[in-house]
Design a protein around this motif. Sequence first.
Motif, short mmCIF file in Angstrom:
data_model
loop_
_atom_site.label_atom_id
_atom_site.label_comp_id
_atom_site.label_asym_id
_atom_site.label_seq_id
_atom_site.Cartn_x
_atom_site.Cartn_y
_atom_site.Cartn_z
N ALA A 234 40.12 45.33 22.59
CA ALA A 234 38.09 44.31 22.34
C ALA A 234 38.07 43.85 23.45
CB ALA A 234 37.74 43.98 21.44
N ALA A 235 39.28 43.00 23.70
CA ALA A 235 38.74 41.14 25.64
C ALA A 235 40.15 41.93 25.43
CB ALA A 235 38.14 40.46 24.25
N ASN A 236 40.57 41.30 26.66
CA ASN A 236 41.43 40.42 26.45
C ASN A 236 41.56 39.15 27.32
OD1 ASN A 236 44.10 40.25 29.48
ND2 ASN A 236 44.27 42.42 27.83
N PRO A 237 42.81 38.41 26.86
CA PRO A 237 42.79 37.33 27.03
C PRO A 237 42.99 36.00 28.79
CG PRO A 237 44.95 37.54 26.04
CD PRO A 237 43.83 38.77 26.92
N PHE A 238 41.94 36.72 29.59
CA PHE A 238 41.21 35.92 30.76
C PHE A 238 40.68 35.08 30.95
CE2 PHE A 238 41.25 40.06 32.51
CZ PHE A 238 40.36 39.84 33.04
N PHE A 239 40.11 34.01 31.25
CA PHE A 239 38.67 34.64 31.74
C PHE A 239 39.10 33.81 33.28
CE2 PHE A 239 39.23 30.09 32.58
CZ PHE A 239 40.11 29.88 31.94
N LEU A 240 37.54 34.15 34.34
CA LEU A 240 36.97 33.48 35.69
C LEU A 240 35.92 32.40 35.37
CD1 LEU A 240 37.39 36.45 37.33
CD2 LEU A 240 39.35 35.17 37.07
N GLU A 585 39.45 48.22 37.76
CA GLU A 585 38.92 47.03 38.44
C GLU A 585 38.90 45.63 38.08
OE1 GLU A 585 35.12 47.55 42.08
OE2 GLU A 585 34.49 46.64 39.95
N GLY A 586 38.87 45.98 36.38
CA GLY A 586 38.60 45.51 35.74
C GLY A 586 39.94 44.32 34.96
N PHE A 587 41.30 45.57 35.06
CA PHE A 587 42.03 45.11 34.61
C PHE A 587 42.81 43.99 35.98
CE2 PHE A 587 46.67 45.89 35.34
CZ PHE A 587 47.70 45.59 34.78
N SER A 588 42.11 44.43 37.37
CA SER A 588 42.21 44.05 38.85
C SER A 588 42.11 42.13 38.59
CB SER A 588 42.49 44.71 39.71
OG SER A 588 40.96 44.48 40.52
N LEU A 589 41.21 42.02 37.92
CA LEU A 589 41.33 41.15 37.76
C LEU A 589 41.83 39.43 37.66
CD1 LEU A 589 37.83 40.64 35.84
CD2 LEU A 589 38.28 40.36 39.05
N ALA A 590 43.06 40.24 36.68
CA ALA A 590 43.93 39.08 35.92
C ALA A 590 45.22 39.66 36.58
CB ALA A 590 43.71 38.94 34.82
N TYR A 591 45.65 41.00 36.55
CA TYR A 591 47.02 41.92 36.91
C TYR A 591 47.19 42.82 37.55
CZ TYR A 591 46.53 40.15 31.74
OH TYR A 591 46.41 40.04 30.37
N PRO A 592 48.46 42.53 38.45
CA PRO A 592 48.86 43.08 39.29
C PRO A 592 48.95 44.74 39.89
CG PRO A 592 50.82 42.03 38.57
CD PRO A 592 49.84 41.94 37.59
N ALA A 593 48.42 45.31 40.97
CA ALA A 593 49.06 46.57 40.30
C ALA A 593 50.38 47.33 40.89
CB ALA A 593 48.79 47.37 42.37
N ARG A 594 51.07 46.34 40.43
CA ARG A 594 52.42 46.34 40.50
C ARG A 594 52.38 47.20 39.19
NH1 ARG A 594 57.84 43.55 41.90
NH2 ARG A 594 56.50 44.02 43.46
N VAL A 595 52.08 46.72 37.93
CA VAL A 595 52.24 46.96 36.55
C VAL A 595 51.39 47.69 35.82
CG1 VAL A 595 53.88 44.63 36.15
CG2 VAL A 595 50.96 45.02 35.53
N MET A 596 50.54 48.26 36.75
CA MET A 596 49.51 49.29 36.16
C MET A 596 49.50 50.57 36.70
SD MET A 596 45.45 49.03 37.69
CE MET A 596 45.69 49.86 39.19
#
Length: 761
Positions: A234-240, A585-596
């Motif tokens: 439902a949400a992921n623990p990061f913010f900008l 795109e949403g994932f990339s806000l916080a996490y690197p492509a390496r792990v995706m």
Amino acid sequence: MIHFNPDTRTFNLILHSSVYAMQVDSKDRLVHLVWGPRPVGEEGVLSGRLRPTLSDHASFEFQTRRDELLTFGDTTTHEVTLKANFATLPDPLPDGDAPHLPIRDVRLRYVSHEIVTDAQPGLAPAHGLPTANGEPRETLRIQLADPVQPLTVTLCYRLTPAQDIIERWLELENTGDAPIEIEQLFFGALHLPNGTTELTSVSGAWAQEFQTQWERLPIGRRVIEHRSLQTGHAANPFFLLNRPGQAWEEHGTVYFGALAYSGSWQLSFEQFHSTDVRVHGGYHPADFGLTLAAGAQHKTPALVCGVCDEGWGGASRRLHAFTRERILPVAVAGVPAAPPDTHEKSGTVGRPAAADQFRPILYNSWEATYFGITEQNQIELAQKAAAIGVELFCLDDGWFGGRRFDVAGLGDWTVSPDVFPNGLEPLISEVNRLGMDFGLWVEPEMVNPDSDLYRAHPEWALHFPGRPRTEARCQLILDFGREEVVDYIFNALDSLLAQYNIAFIKWDMNRNVSEPGSVVGKAIWQAHVAGVYGIIDRLRAKYPHLTIESCSGGGARIDLGILGRTDQVWTSDNTDALDRLRIQEGFSLAYPARVMEAWVTHEKNHQTGRSHELSTRFDVAMRGALGIGASLNGLDEAELKEYASYIAFYKRIRHIVQGGDLYRLERLEEADASTILYVLPDGSEAVYSVVVHSHKLGQFRRMVPLRGLIPSATYEVLDRYQKVRLTATGYELMVQGISGDEDGRSGYGRTLHIRRLETGD
Ligand code: DGJ
């Protein structure tokens, strides 16, 4: 660098392009001074002379005082970092005081501080594997204590200057002889400059994770959260966070933060009428309860935070680099396997791990065979996978116990003779003979009532005595508050790893919590996470070549805590390329492509029923760690050849996708297309990827200026056949961009390899 001025009692935490400062005031309270960008390359410290005027004295707005640690009690009327109950009275009781209990008032005062280089937050990985960058980092530990009650709190700030990142955590100690009940505990509080109210975060659901949302914080409180035993869809623990209209993709001051924790969590954003903004992040207050026994300590996990002046893109790149260098474990050399005879040698087989930490090309048989697995159909898939260049073959759900469908078998982690009459050995040997590593799916936290484990130990499932147990996907959750359960699961996985040549585990978790009754009471929220982390840490310590994918019905366990002990994540069960574009795109806000992890699946997508061309599916999947999930047994020779050609191309650009800096040149919200660029930090190579999401028929797409290249260098731009499509200087590419034949058709995509020419600069 950490600087302390003993005269003014001012701390300066100086990072590459930002500074964080605080001061001990005349009443020995630790107060926040400032956090923000600073001139790069300039020396200098803040003296503490300049202070914001705060209404410490105003009877209706006490809490604009910026305590570094906000506690319940004193003059609190707003959100607090810490709330504690003391069960004993001071002795002697002052005259006129009534003996009410519990005392719910914490006032922390400065005691001392130290700078160390070996501090770790709570739940830090214990597997002993290194990270890519193991250089020691400074941690400032400031000890505060309540002058009356026996509670000491140490505020910790670990600096990673290169990425402008500070990890914040708290260490609590009960120095008395009676238990202290902690009712609320975040990992830290952040004070942001007035008006920093534009929040970027993600929301979602199963198969729709990481949907980006922008909003203006209201006056009052806004929370993003998830209340379960995993991070959540439902949400992921990061913010900008930034001032509205004052930050964009590559410009402006952006604050960012993320939790290194995989359990029930909350990020709370509070804006006052004064436009002051505070953020708290940590354990979810709902059903929270921590008993700090006499003499006991508790260390929270970290709230990772930073600030930069380079927009959302700069914030993301900092988080990506930090994760690659400081969070992800580096596994040791791959398991020995027979030399490949069907495809070019590459990937994980016998590699020196430190030299190759890029994720191998995965084949996962889930969407090909679901629960219809047989030894023969897996061997056929493996042979085809190896022939197109796959490096890691993963057998998914259905190989164990009575698991012929999703209604039974979880908990019985022994190979089913119904499916594999000779055990897994014939399949694994064939996979290894073909030059691939072997991976196995598990879902260790779960039990089906229809399983031998549950029949033997119904008390091992989470439940409240005498109350119903709600099943989801026909399963219950094991009580990881019980040591014997954690040991049982460790031993089950350990036996599999000891018996078979398993190089990779896909660790799944397929339901949210209900009835969280445990032998450890409310402590189950933390105990479950500690149990999962502990099992993984023990396995990785014992099998240092092992790599792990974190999965929870797709992307419900992705955070900086689990990434400290896994190598990649299953981003979403939704493998529709156009849906994936938005998710990624949403994932990339916080996490690197390496792990995706990103699979190419069937032409007609199993989740959405939409059809996409192979090129679209590869253009989207090649933006992350490429995997294949389509049924290769259903493809003809020509199609398999196309797969092989894309995989060979991906192998040429993998080090850039997985190790480069990401620039989001066009985002879906602004352009109905996504154009991204990965650039190696030295500017020598890049990968340019454009995919059109929605039809813009009859419109030629604009050229989008590139970033991160060397202006004076000359580059050639190659397609997947290694054909040079154009040659241009970095200057031209960064001012104008790449022209192309994009025609605005939905699903149209291109992936290009940009390479610096050695001569002609
Ligand atoms: C959910 C995962 O996300 C899928 O990839 C697959 O592994 C299934 N579970 C298996 O049950």
